[in-house]
Design a protein around this motif. Structure first.
Motif, short mmCIF file in Angstrom:
data_model
loop_
_atom_site.label_atom_id
_atom_site.label_comp_id
_atom_site.label_asym_id
_atom_site.label_seq_id
_atom_site.Cartn_x
_atom_site.Cartn_y
_atom_site.Cartn_z
N GLU A 183 66.17 -39.83 -42.12
CA GLU A 183 65.77 -38.37 -42.03
C GLU A 183 66.81 -37.58 -42.95
N VAL A 184 67.57 -37.09 -42.57
CA VAL A 184 69.05 -36.15 -43.30
C VAL A 184 69.27 -37.43 -43.92
N LEU A 185 69.61 -38.49 -44.57
CA LEU A 185 69.70 -38.56 -45.90
C LEU A 185 68.75 -38.51 -46.77
N GLY A 186 67.13 -37.90 -46.47
CA GLY A 186 65.76 -37.49 -47.28
C GLY A 186 66.48 -36.01 -47.50
N MET A 187 66.90 -35.53 -46.33
CA MET A 187 67.18 -34.10 -46.61
C MET A 187 68.33 -34.14 -47.05
N LEU A 188 69.36 -34.71 -47.32
CA LEU A 188 70.61 -34.24 -48.32
C LEU A 188 69.76 -34.69 -50.46
N ALA A 189 69.08 -35.62 -50.48
CA ALA A 189 68.67 -36.11 -51.38
C ALA A 189 67.72 -34.98 -52.02
N ALA A 190 67.13 -34.21 -51.06
CA ALA A 190 66.33 -32.96 -51.26
C ALA A 190 66.82 -32.02 -51.71
N GLY A 191 68.36 -32.07 -51.13
CA GLY A 191 69.56 -30.83 -51.76
C GLY A 191 68.77 -29.62 -50.28
N LYS A 192 68.01 -29.87 -49.13
CA LYS A 192 67.79 -29.21 -48.15
C LYS A 192 69.37 -28.68 -47.14
N LEU A 193 70.27 -29.23 -47.27
CA LEU A 193 71.40 -29.59 -46.56
C LEU A 193 71.90 -28.00 -46.90
N ARG A 194 72.70 -27.17 -45.81
CA ARG A 194 73.98 -26.06 -45.70
C ARG A 194 74.92 -26.29 -46.48
N SER A 195 75.67 -26.99 -46.22
CA SER A 195 76.82 -27.75 -46.48
C SER A 195 77.26 -29.44 -46.16
N ARG A 196 77.54 -29.68 -44.83
CA ARG A 196 78.03 -31.01 -44.64
C ARG A 196 77.50 -31.51 -43.24
N ALA A 197 75.58 -32.52 -43.20
CA ALA A 197 75.33 -33.02 -42.08
C ALA A 197 76.50 -33.99 -41.37
N VAL A 198 76.05 -34.07 -40.02
CA VAL A 198 76.97 -34.88 -39.33
C VAL A 198 76.26 -35.48 -38.32
N LEU A 199 76.50 -36.89 -37.96
CA LEU A 199 75.17 -37.32 -37.26
C LEU A 199 76.47 -37.53 -35.95
N GLU A 200 75.30 -37.71 -34.59
CA GLU A 200 76.43 -37.42 -33.12
C GLU A 200 76.05 -38.61 -33.01
N ASN A 201 76.99 -39.10 -31.89
CA ASN A 201 76.37 -40.39 -31.53
C ASN A 201 76.09 -39.76 -29.77
N ARG A 202 75.20 -39.45 -29.53
CA ARG A 202 74.44 -39.55 -28.26
C ARG A 202 73.98 -40.12 -28.23
N ALA A 203 73.55 -40.10 -26.35
CA ALA A 203 72.54 -41.37 -25.84
C ALA A 203 71.75 -42.01 -26.40
N ALA A 204 71.74 -43.05 -26.39
CA ALA A 204 70.93 -43.98 -27.31
C ALA A 204 69.33 -43.73 -26.67
#
Length: 350
Positions: free
Chosen positions: A329-350
């Protein structure tokens, strides 16, 4: 016992894997369980805290670079700007121990023997291996790293906010270092996303006036907050005309021939353009004696300089945080130009 502990005990981890490159709309990424790697000689096992999302990840996933041999293996775990904690140390490793905060950038391994490696230009090593492109990357709970290209993350830095320092940070710093900037000079930064917002800050540290050029209102707002002397909205005016023959240097992070033309038009005669992205140039105005340079990442000494500047509070990354499993989903936001600067994925509890 929670899911994370169960997986660790069983020798498995959660990860985002790419089995075969394909357009993002065809759902080529998969969230699931894969074996947890073990460090060999010269290697570290890092429990990932965060991994930045780069447009080059999108290029690889969608198959844009298949003809160039990327990805080098399939299936593969993407992601090349990673922070975390060392949880296991392989043999023949000096300088790291379990519990250390660590970071990894795109340059995962170099030969250490070629003319580039022995002259502080290891990012040009022809045998280099790239994190998340030739070896598994950071879209996972654990990452296997090469200790020679792993960095200590200062204790003062938040691990999520530090992750972009390992790609946008070093990329922007390397580009700015190729210019002779200082008080009384002006530089225009074209493209204000993940890399551009870092370049604005490094350029400001030289004392130069910095003009930020972009099309996104969010990007322009962030550039102002980070110290840009002036912003130019490329969606409302032609930066080439607005800035014609007025800037000593320009840096481009937007892979567009139009942007390249605008940057060259903005340059004074004798000015320098540094390109951090692919470019093509037609009708180059040779009579203006302008210089075009390319820039790729930076060397290990420069990476440590970036970390030191961040630890001193002189630069910072602007991030939006997402759970690791939401990478598609985040990559889709990147492709659509919907991110402010840098998206970061956090390794939260699965």
């Amino acid at each position: 016992m929670d899911g994370r502990a169960r997986l660790a005990d069983a020798g498995y981890m959660h990860a985002i894997t790419l089995n075969q490159p394909a357009p993002l709309a065809e759902n080529p990424l998969h969230w699931g369980e894969v074996p947890t790697p073990s460090p060999g000689p010269g290697q570290l096992l890092i429990e990932v805290a965060a991994c930045g999302v780069c447009r080059s990840n999108l290029h690889m996933i969608e198959g844009d670079w298949v003809d160039g041999g990327v990805p080098g293996i399939c299936p593969i775990i993407p992601g090349h700007e990673v922070t975390g904690t060392v949880v296991a140390v392989g043999g023949d490793v000096d300088g790291f121990t379990t519990g250390d905060r660590a970071g990894v950038q795109p340059l995962w391994w170099t030969c250490e023997q070629c003319a580039y490696c022995t002259s502080g230009r290891e990012q040009l090593c022809h045998r280099r291996r790239i994190t998340g492109e030739h070896v598994d990357g950071g879209y996972a709970q654990y990452l296997l790293s090469n200790a020679a290209h792993t960095y200590h993350v200062p204790d003062t830095l938040d691990l999520t906010e530090a992750a972009p320092l390992f790609c946008p940070g070093i990329t922007a710093y390397g580009a700015v270092q190729k210019l002779d900037l200082g008080p009384g000079t002006t530089v225009a930064v074209f493209g204000l996303g993940g890399v551009g917002h870092m370049a604005v800050q490094f350029a400001r540290l030289t004392g130069a006036d910095v003009i930020a050029v972009g099309r996104s209102a969010d990007h322009l707002r962030v550039a102002r907050e980070l110290g840009a002397t002036r912003v130019v909205d490329a969606s409302a005016e032609d930066p080439g005309r607005t800035l014609a023959d007025s800037v000593d240097a320009a840096i481009t992070f937007a892979p567009s021939d139009t942007v390249t033309e605008q940057a060259l038009a903005a340059l004074v005669w004798g000015g320098t353009l540094v390109a951090g992205v692919p470019l093509s140039v037609s009708d180059f105005p040779f009579n203006k004696e302008q210089t075009v340079k390319a820039s790729l990442l930076g060397n290990r000494a420069q990476m440590n300089e970036v970390l030191a500047l961040a630890a001193e509070g002189k630069v910072r990354s602007v991030v939006d945080r997402f759970p690791l499993r939401e990478a598609p989903e985040v990559l889709g936001m990147l492709a659509a130009g919907k991110l402010r600067s840098r998206a970061v994925l956090e390794n939260r509890a699965a």
